[in-house]
Design an enzyme around this catalytic site. Sequence first.
Site, mmCIF file in Angstrom:
data_model
loop_
_atom_site.group_PDB
_atom_site.id
_atom_site.type_symbol
_atom_site.label_atom_id
_atom_site.label_comp_id
_atom_site.label_asym_id
_atom_site.label_seq_id
_atom_site.Cartn_x
_atom_site.Cartn_y
_atom_site.Cartn_z
ATOM 1 N N SER A 1 -2.703 -0.893 -7.015
ATOM 2 C CA SER A 1 -2.599 0.357 -6.322
ATOM 3 C C SER A 1 -1.674 1.371 -6.995
ATOM 4 O O SER A 1 -1.615 2.519 -6.564
ATOM 5 C CB SER A 1 -2.132 0.127 -4.886
ATOM 6 O OG SER A 1 -0.908 -0.531 -4.899
ATOM 7 N N LYS B 1 6.192 5.801 -7.765
ATOM 8 C CA LYS B 1 5.052 5.625 -6.858
ATOM 9 C C LYS B 1 5.376 6.179 -5.478
ATOM 10 O O LYS B 1 6.536 6.063 -5.012
ATOM 11 C CB LYS B 1 4.730 4.131 -6.764
ATOM 12 C CG LYS B 1 3.441 3.777 -6.005
ATOM 13 C CD LYS B 1 3.226 2.261 -6.038
ATOM 14 C CE LYS B 1 1.927 1.862 -5.347
ATOM 15 N NZ LYS B 1 1.756 0.392 -5.344
ATOM 16 N N SER C 1 -0.546 -5.066 -7.989
ATOM 17 C CA SER C 1 -0.639 -3.608 -8.048
ATOM 18 C C SER C 1 0.175 -2.910 -9.123
ATOM 19 O O SER C 1 0.070 -1.697 -9.253
ATOM 20 C CB SER C 1 -0.285 -3.018 -6.677
ATOM 21 O OG SER C 1 -1.308 -3.329 -5.756
#
Lengths: 102, 480
Positions: free
Chosen positions: B154, B79, B178
Amino acid sequence: MPPRTKKAERQSPTMSLESVRRLAGLSRLNLTASEEERLLSEFSSILEYFKVLDRSAGPAEDGPTVTPANLRRDEVGPSDGDGVMKGVPRRKGRLVRAPRVF
Amino acid sequence: MAEISPSVAELVRRVASQEVSCEEKTIHRLARIPRIDRDIHAFLHLATDRATKKAREIDRRAKKGERLGRLAGVAIAVKDNICVSAMPATCGSKILEGFVPPYDATVIQRIEAEDGIVLGKTNMDEFAMGNTTQASAFGPTKNPWNLERVPGGSSGGSAAAVSAGMSTLALGTDTGGSVRCPASFCSVLGLKPTYGTVSRYGVIPYANSLEQVGQFARRVSDLALLYDVVSGHDPRDSTSVTSPKARKSSGGFKGKRVGIVTEFFGEGTKDGVRRKVLDASEKFREMGAKVEETHVESMEYALAAYYVIAMAEASSNLSRYDGVRYGASTEKGTADWNAAFAKTRTECFGPEVKRRILLGSYVLSAGYYEAYYLKAQSARGLLRRAFEKAFKSYDILLGPTMPVLPPRIGEKVTPLEDYMIDINTVPANLVGLPALSIPAGFVEGLPVGMQLMAPHFGEHLLFEAAQSYEDAVGVPGAKE
């Protein structure tokens, strides 16, 4: 930490346009008039939802704590100054160019 | 759906025995990704040269008979809020466009020490604030199972990368769900570990007391291996803890106590999701576990407490973005200090980030701190005690990860309506508990996840439960 009020708030206060502008100043954000209005409306409904917390009572828990055992020793070690400087948007040699203070 | 790929342990064995060329495998994967990702947009950056070079080096060492790491040659997507040196780290934001960290996060160092190959950086909601990955400054990621739907957020890019078979493993961060949310929406496994067990050194912060680096995989044994590699005390993270001695799973789930939490099936839960998760939970009963409904007290405070605390911490963490020391700067000329900061921040932060910074400042400001922040921390304490009580009677607590199916991309909702879908995931972050989303099946062609929660340091219980479930239903394939 901000100074504590003498009496804890019994009811969560509502927000005003004045508050939104003050917060924008504190946060270093410029808002247009329509953004201010929109945010005020959004914040009002979110803060209304947050009122559920008024019913919670009990000792505050501050999440994970940093105890002396967790702190590293105050020792200077190697660091990558060149690597850090590479990321600076505007610089002059090893000086960081910053906006005027005055 | 593509055929089930082998486990990480098997992939590593094939590389070590030179049955498979790591370099060829990596080049082939890197060539395929742009074709698949054209529709999905999981990746923001592909580290083609670095990954190929690493793969070549692994083959060379395999040929010399050298001992290879436990992740040798395994492709891992990361990420974009986790620092990998010489790779961009944007956090999905214009304000960090062009920023390249000069160092590796601890989790990256540990992966590379075990010969894992970092493929690249994945898309995310800006500064991890969101649950759909639509708040990325660089465009949304699509759900591989239905390109008109969100992958969740996210960490949507990481979940989609694993779901679509572009990467074997992935790292995300989970502050309020997330990792688990996109895992649920993309039909992959997603773990949020016990707070403090995975180092946050090198993870660009949103809310320090809530977030952890989480792991994605398609197979339980792969997930457990990745967690084992990245977890462990790190002196560079002052919130890092030394786990109690690692507990091995006892094998089999018979006799374990599973509590189906009524509060996780609140009125916002879609009927199809409710039925699917309850059906899935029956598998544990079939395995010989004791499964029954239970209640956890104080859950009505969780969502409000989460958002107050997260926004407060975010307003503090994001004050560092001033366009002076790193990242983007739109201030040209001689504007004074405050005007310069405001110009860059206004032009480079997205609307959700601004919303949370403003409200976060509000709940911390003089006169309001006690009305909101202290009450939220008090609620946090109530919730911790409620879970401690529940875990006296149960080994695992269960419910749907998300109360809804993946929403449509572009669907118009108010901020509060959006926040409400985090209702089942935030308790684990508030209390620091480990929680795992496992694929529970499909409703209307869209993935549904089942969330399992365990006591602090109870990851072994989660892996045991998930492995038993996987043995019963099989490993879900990638959507290719």
